[in-house]
Design a protein around this motif. Structure first.
Motif, PDB file in Angstrom:
ATOM      1  N   PRO A   1       0.809  -1.214   0.000  1.00  0.00           N
ATOM      2  CA  PRO A   1       0.000   0.000   0.000  1.00  0.00           C
ATOM      3  C   PRO A   1       0.851   1.277   0.000  1.00  0.00           C
ATOM      4  O   PRO A   1       0.426   2.300  -0.487  1.00  0.00           O
ATOM      5  N   ASN A   2       2.046   1.192   0.547  1.00  0.00           N
ATOM      6  CA  ASN A   2       2.987   2.310   0.522  1.00  0.00           C
ATOM      7  C   ASN A   2       4.381   1.726   0.285  1.00  0.00           C
ATOM      8  O   ASN A   2       4.967   1.137   1.201  1.00  0.00           O
ATOM      9  N   PRO A   3       4.929   1.890  -0.918  1.00  0.00           N
ATOM     10  CA  PRO A   3       6.225   1.291  -1.232  1.00  0.00           C
ATOM     11  C   PRO A   3       7.428   2.048  -0.667  1.00  0.00           C
ATOM     12  O   PRO A   3       8.540   1.529  -0.668  1.00  0.00           O
ATOM     13  N   LYS A   4       7.214   3.257  -0.168  1.00  0.00           N
ATOM     14  CA  LYS A   4       8.329   4.103   0.286  1.00  0.00           C
ATOM     15  C   LYS A   4       9.273   3.433   1.292  1.00  0.00           C
ATOM     16  O   LYS A   4      10.491   3.508   1.144  1.00  0.00           O
ATOM     17  N   PRO A   5       8.752   2.785   2.357  1.00  0.00           N
ATOM     18  CA  PRO A   5       9.683   2.181   3.322  1.00  0.00           C
ATOM     19  C   PRO A   5      10.603   1.127   2.695  1.00  0.00           C
ATOM     20  O   PRO A   5      11.782   1.051   3.038  1.00  0.00           O
ATOM     21  N   VAL A   6      10.083   0.345   1.760  1.00  0.00           N
ATOM     22  CA  VAL A   6      10.927  -0.662   1.092  1.00  0.00           C
ATOM     23  C   VAL A   6      11.937   0.035   0.184  1.00  0.00           C
ATOM     24  O   VAL A   6      13.112  -0.354   0.135  1.00  0.00           O
ATOM     25  N   GLU A   7      11.496   1.067  -0.515  1.00  0.00           N
ATOM     26  CA  GLU A   7      12.418   1.816  -1.374  1.00  0.00           C
ATOM     27  C   GLU A   7      13.557   2.417  -0.545  1.00  0.00           C
ATOM     28  O   GLU A   7      14.724   2.374  -0.962  1.00  0.00           O
ATOM     29  N   GLU A   8      13.227   2.936   0.637  1.00  0.00           N
ATOM     30  CA  GLU A   8      14.257   3.504   1.510  1.00  0.00           C
ATOM     31  C   GLU A   8      15.211   2.430   2.021  1.00  0.00           C
ATOM     32  O   GLU A   8      16.428   2.632   2.060  1.00  0.00           O
ATOM     33  N   LEU A   9      14.662   1.280   2.410  1.00  0.00           N
ATOM     34  CA  LEU A   9      15.496   0.175   2.892  1.00  0.00           C
ATOM     35  C   LEU A   9      16.542  -0.228   1.859  1.00  0.00           C
ATOM     36  O   LEU A   9      17.696  -0.499   2.203  1.00  0.00           O
ATOM     37  N   LEU A  10      16.145  -0.243   0.594  1.00  0.00           N
ATOM     38  CA  LEU A  10      17.028  -0.710  -0.477  1.00  0.00           C
ATOM     39  C   LEU A  10      17.791   0.418  -1.161  1.00  0.00           C
ATOM     40  O   LEU A  10      18.462   0.181  -2.176  1.00  0.00           O
ATOM     41  N   ASN A  11      17.685   1.631  -0.625  1.00  0.00           N
ATOM     42  CA  ASN A  11      18.376   2.787  -1.218  1.00  0.00           C
ATOM     43  C   ASN A  11      18.069   2.937  -2.705  1.00  0.00           C
ATOM     44  O   ASN A  11      18.966   3.128  -3.532  1.00  0.00           O
ATOM     45  N   VAL A  12      16.801   2.830  -3.038  1.00  0.00           N
ATOM     46  CA  VAL A  12      16.365   2.917  -4.427  1.00  0.00           C
ATOM     47  C   VAL A  12      16.533   4.360  -4.908  1.00  0.00           C
ATOM     48  O   VAL A  12      16.133   5.293  -4.213  1.00  0.00           O
ATOM     49  N   PRO A  13      17.118   4.540  -6.103  1.00  0.00           N
ATOM     50  CA  PRO A  13      17.242   5.904  -6.642  1.00  0.00           C
ATOM     51  C   PRO A  13      15.869   6.575  -6.756  1.00  0.00           C
ATOM     52  O   PRO A  13      14.856   5.916  -7.014  1.00  0.00           O
ATOM     53  N   GLN A  14      15.855   7.877  -6.591  1.00  0.00           N
ATOM     54  CA  GLN A  14      14.620   8.667  -6.536  1.00  0.00           C
ATOM     55  C   GLN A  14      13.740   8.491  -7.778  1.00  0.00           C
ATOM     56  O   GLN A  14      12.523   8.569  -7.685  1.00  0.00           O
ATOM     57  N   ASP A  15      14.321   8.259  -8.927  1.00  0.00           N
ATOM     58  CA  ASP A  15      13.553   8.150 -10.172  1.00  0.00           C
ATOM     59  C   ASP A  15      12.945   6.768 -10.390  1.00  0.00           C
ATOM     60  O   ASP A  15      12.324   6.535 -11.432  1.00  0.00           O
ATOM     61  N   TYR A  16      13.116   5.859  -9.455  1.00  0.00           N
ATOM     62  CA  TYR A  16      12.531   4.517  -9.573  1.00  0.00           C
ATOM     63  C   TYR A  16      11.422   4.356  -8.540  1.00  0.00           C
ATOM     64  O   TYR A  16      11.539   4.835  -7.417  1.00  0.00           O
ATOM     65  N   LYS A  17      10.370   3.651  -8.942  1.00  0.00           N
ATOM     66  CA  LYS A  17       9.247   3.416  -8.027  1.00  0.00           C
ATOM     67  C   LYS A  17       8.921   1.922  -8.011  1.00  0.00           C
ATOM     68  O   LYS A  17       8.779   1.296  -9.064  1.00  0.00           O
ATOM     69  N   LEU A  18       8.800   1.384  -6.803  1.00  0.00           N
ATOM     70  CA  LEU A  18       8.431  -0.016  -6.635  1.00  0.00           C
ATOM     71  C   LEU A  18       7.013  -0.239  -7.138  1.00  0.00           C
ATOM     72  O   LEU A  18       6.084   0.448  -6.702  1.00  0.00           O
ATOM     73  N   GLN A  19       6.842  -1.201  -8.040  1.00  0.00           N
ATOM     74  CA  GLN A  19       5.531  -1.523  -8.589  1.00  0.00           C
ATOM     75  C   GLN A  19       4.911  -2.748  -7.938  1.00  0.00           C
ATOM     76  O   GLN A  19       3.733  -2.767  -7.645  1.00  0.00           O
ATOM     77  N   THR A  20       5.713  -3.770  -7.750  1.00  0.00           N
ATOM     78  CA  THR A  20       5.183  -5.000  -7.168  1.00  0.00           C
ATOM     79  C   THR A  20       6.319  -5.812  -6.567  1.00  0.00           C
ATOM     80  O   THR A  20       7.477  -5.649  -6.942  1.00  0.00           O
ATOM     81  N   ILE A  21       5.951  -6.666  -5.634  1.00  0.00           N
ATOM     82  CA  ILE A  21       6.871  -7.647  -5.064  1.00  0.00           C
ATOM     83  C   ILE A  21       6.309  -9.012  -5.440  1.00  0.00           C
ATOM     84  O   ILE A  21       5.143  -9.307  -5.148  1.00  0.00           O
ATOM     85  N   LEU A  22       7.124  -9.822  -6.086  1.00  0.00           N
ATOM     86  CA  LEU A  22       6.712 -11.170  -6.472  1.00  0.00           C
ATOM     87  C   LEU A  22       7.446 -12.190  -5.599  1.00  0.00           C
ATOM     88  O   LEU A  22       8.636 -12.425  -5.800  1.00  0.00           O
ATOM     89  N   PRO A  23       6.769 -12.774  -4.604  1.00  0.00           N
ATOM     90  CA  PRO A  23       7.377 -13.888  -3.881  1.00  0.00           C
ATOM     91  C   PRO A  23       7.368 -15.089  -4.826  1.00  0.00           C
ATOM     92  O   PRO A  23       6.349 -15.376  -5.447  1.00  0.00           O
ATOM     93  N   VAL A  24       8.490 -15.773  -4.958  1.00  0.00           N
ATOM     94  CA  VAL A  24       8.609 -16.832  -5.956  1.00  0.00           C
ATOM     95  C   VAL A  24       9.138 -18.111  -5.322  1.00  0.00           C
ATOM     96  O   VAL A  24      10.088 -18.092  -4.550  1.00  0.00           O
ATOM     97  N   GLY A  25       8.492 -19.219  -5.685  1.00  0.00           N
ATOM     98  CA  GLY A  25       8.940 -20.537  -5.248  1.00  0.00           C
ATOM     99  C   GLY A  25       8.047 -21.603  -5.833  1.00  0.00           C
ATOM    100  O   GLY A  25       7.188 -21.329  -6.681  1.00  0.00           O
ATOM    101  N   TYR A  26       8.261 -22.829  -5.385  1.00  0.00           N
ATOM    102  CA  TYR A  26       7.403 -23.926  -5.819  1.00  0.00           C
ATOM    103  C   TYR A  26       6.074 -23.817  -5.075  1.00  0.00           C
ATOM    104  O   TYR A  26       6.052 -23.678  -3.850  1.00  0.00           O
ATOM    105  N   PRO A  27       4.959 -23.846  -5.796  1.00  0.00           N
ATOM    106  CA  PRO A  27       3.654 -23.636  -5.172  1.00  0.00           C
ATOM    107  C   PRO A  27       3.277 -24.716  -4.158  1.00  0.00           C
ATOM    108  O   PRO A  27       3.515 -25.897  -4.376  1.00  0.00           O
TER     109      PRO A  27
END
Length: 187
Positions: free
Chosen positions: A140-166
């Motif tokens: 709902p608010n990607p900012k905290p994750v962007e800050e954690l990962l030091n994401v450059p200002q011009d990039y915005k988190l769109q989605t997180i895909l957890p991936v593995g065997y279902p």
């Protein structure tokens, strides 16, 4: 038509087996995603793969904190739907999936949003072909994750895909009929 077969089979997965898929499979899926079309061929996407347990746990903690805020202010039909489906602010799949693929879009690129989500679509089908499951989780608010990962200002988190065997037994949600979503020469 192989794409139609993959699309029909693909479903949302929020529960994963503990076995870690080979990193090469993740890279194969990302190779497919990077072939997506984009405005002016800008290829505005950036994929960050997380397999570090501490970092996955921290991302989960940040997302759940924002989910709590979201749930506290959500009402009406959306809240009724969330309750009916059993959704809660807790997102265990963020720490339990062997991998998280975070998809970012470069906001200064032309048509960055559309282009990035087309790449996500390619990625979803590629993961399905490899026998891997995921859910498109959008915090709902990607900012905290962007800050954690030091994401450059011009990039915005769109989605997180957890991936593995279902390991998710629930069936795929029913899809609308073709005639409900398609018309010719007008709406």
């Amino acid at each position: 038509m192989r794409v139609l077969e993959l699309a029909r089979r693909r479903k949302t997965v929020r529960s994963f087996l503990p076995d870690k898929p080979p990193r090469e499979d993740i890279l194969k899926a990302l190779k497919a995603a990077k072939e997506a079309p984009s405005g002016m061929n800008a290829q505005p996407w950036r994929f960050v793969v997380i397999d570090d347990d501490w970092l996955k746990g921290k991302i989960r903690e940040l997302c759940e904190r924002e989910e709590e805020k979201f749930y506290s202010r959500t009402k009406g039909d959306l809240m009724a739907w969330l309750n009916a489906k059993g959704f809660k602010p807790e997102k265990p799949f963020l720490s339990e999936a062997p991998y998280l693929i975070l998809v970012f879009g470069h906001t200064r690129a032309p048509y960055w949003l559309q282009s990035t989500w087309i790449a996500v679509g390619y990625l979803l089908l590629a993961l399905e072909e490899l026998g891997l499951g995921t859910v498109t989780y959008t915090p709902p608010n990607p900012k905290p994750v962007e800050e954690l990962l030091n994401v450059p200002q011009d990039y915005k988190l769109q989605t997180i895909l957890p991936v593995g065997y279902p390991a998710d037994p629930k069936p795929k949600y029913e899809r609308k009929k073709l005639e409900e979503v398609v018309s010719f020469n007008g709406f």
